[in-house]
Design a protein around this motif. Structure first.
Motif, mmCIF file in Angstrom:
data_model
loop_
_atom_site.group_PDB
_atom_site.id
_atom_site.type_symbol
_atom_site.label_atom_id
_atom_site.label_comp_id
_atom_site.label_asym_id
_atom_site.label_seq_id
_atom_site.Cartn_x
_atom_site.Cartn_y
_atom_site.Cartn_z
ATOM 1 N N PHE A 217 -0.579 -4.943 1.705
ATOM 2 C CA PHE A 217 -0.538 -3.876 0.704
ATOM 3 C C PHE A 217 -1.835 -3.077 0.715
ATOM 4 O O PHE A 217 -1.824 -1.844 0.653
ATOM 5 C CB PHE A 217 -0.293 -4.477 -0.685
ATOM 6 N N TYR A 305 3.608 3.744 -3.732
ATOM 7 C CA TYR A 305 2.631 2.701 -3.406
ATOM 8 C C TYR A 305 2.262 1.902 -4.652
ATOM 9 O O TYR A 305 2.193 0.669 -4.619
ATOM 10 C CB TYR A 305 1.387 3.346 -2.792
ATOM 11 N N ASP A 308 5.016 -0.512 -5.570
ATOM 12 C CA ASP A 308 5.001 -1.679 -4.686
ATOM 13 C C ASP A 308 3.930 -2.675 -5.136
ATOM 14 O O ASP A 308 4.156 -3.887 -5.125
ATOM 15 C CB ASP A 308 4.736 -1.250 -3.243
ATOM 16 N N GLY A 309 2.769 -2.139 -5.536
ATOM 17 C CA GLY A 309 1.703 -3.000 -6.026
ATOM 18 C C GLY A 309 2.084 -3.717 -7.303
ATOM 19 O O GLY A 309 1.776 -4.899 -7.482
#
Length: 333
Positions: A217, A305, A308-309
């Motif tokens: 990530f 993003y 996703d984190g």
């Protein structure tokens, strides 16, 4: 009834909670930086550390008075003492410069959302401290020659008004499309400067992350910061302006983590939120159609993003839940 006797509102509770998360994280980051800083840098970092520690105690006191549980935030378990430094020459001050930008924006917003005098005064204090520290960090970085100033331009000698709707058009090599104006240059410079520091932060974080999913990530974050820097830098180059760059503040070769994976994920999430706000500002104040379009595409990438984190943090049990509004729907069941 005095201001301290008036219960705090949902907004004040939320913003104090968010401030506690940010301040406790910064405290842990600063502990590592102070351990490896030179004498000049250490004085500045220690000053910000001391302010943060006092402000954390203030937030704790308010929560106790209101009967609210003290958040976990970030503790001594999230920083590892005695490990090699993760970043090289001047990165600690570059990080401070970037994070005080975040704090200035965050606490100015919180000030406008506060209604109780003591809470409003507290956020005004936090804003002022961040402004002062940002000024000191800026001065030190400029003195060391590691901070790029925005482009200098000729001063305007007359007032002009836009007369052609082509002013709103995007860049085209084969037309008379205008160059960027100074408002647009300033917003692009700010975004690139922030992402240059963010990219090095992600490189260091990725090197030391213990969890493979977290490491992947963070590598994606490094690549996203680079993409933002390249894409926005091209707008400056089209107007024959060199994008900002610096030779300092690189990640070292250390593979030993000074911070927990949880802390590194939260710091990344916080910067994503700041990036989304900056992109929205850049798009809103630009009068060239191609720039807001690019900002919107980059914002989509940042949002994806960040999501996703968030999923990773929930999966690992690292996402502390903000104070919740009572679920009145339960009364109808």
């Amino acid at each position: 009834m005095t201001s301290s006797q008036v219960p705090i509102t949902s907004s004040e509770l939320a913003n104090l909670w968010m401030a506690y998360q940010e301040k406790t994280m910064v405290l842990r980051i600063l502990e590592h930086f102070i351990e490896h800083a030179d004498e000049e840098g250490k004085q500045l970092l220690q000053s910000h550390f001391n302010d943060a520690a006092k402000n954390i105690e203030t937030i704790k006191s308010i929560f106790k008075e209101e009967g609210a549980v003290i958040p976990v935030g970030f503790t001594e378990n999230d920083v590892h003492k005695g490990v090699p430094k993760l970043y090289d020459f001047m990165f600690d001050i570059m990080y401070l410069h970037m994070m005080t930008k975040v704090e200035m924006s965050l606490y100015a917003l919180f000030t406008g959302m506060a209604y109780r005098k003591d809470i409003k005064d507290f956020f005004i204090k936090l804003t002022a401290e961040a402004q002062q520290m940002n000024g000191q960090a800026t001065s030190q970085l400029l003195e060391k020659g590691v901070l790029s100033r925005p482009a200098f331009v000729s001063m305007p000698t007359e007032v002009k008004f836009v007369k052609d709707k082509g002013y709103l058009g995007g860049f085209n090599w084969f037309s008379e499309t205008r160059s960027l104006n100074t408002v647009e240059v300033s917003l692009i410079h700010h975004a690139i400067e922030t992402n240059l520091v963010g990219m090095q932060l992600m490189i260091g974080f990725a090197q030391v992350a213990e969890d493979k999913e977290v490491q992947d990530f963070l590598v994606d974050g490094m690549k996203l910061s680079k993409k933002i820097e390249i894409d926005l830098g091209e707008f400056l180059r089209q107007s024959y302006i060199e994008p900002p760059a610096t030779h300092a503040g690189k990640a070292t070769a250390s593979k030993i983590a000074p911070f927990s994976d949880k802390l590194m994920m939260y710091n990344t999430s916080l910067l994503c939120s700041f990036g989304l706000g900056s992109n929205a500002l850049g798009g809103a104040f630009s009068l060239r159609s191609d720039l807001p379009a690019k900002m919107a595409l980059l914002a989509k990438d940042i949002f994806t993003y960040a999501q996703d984190g968030g999923k990773i943090m929930i999966k690992k049990g690292w996402m502390e839940e903000p104070p919740q509004v009572e679920d009145r729907n339960q009364l109808t069941k």
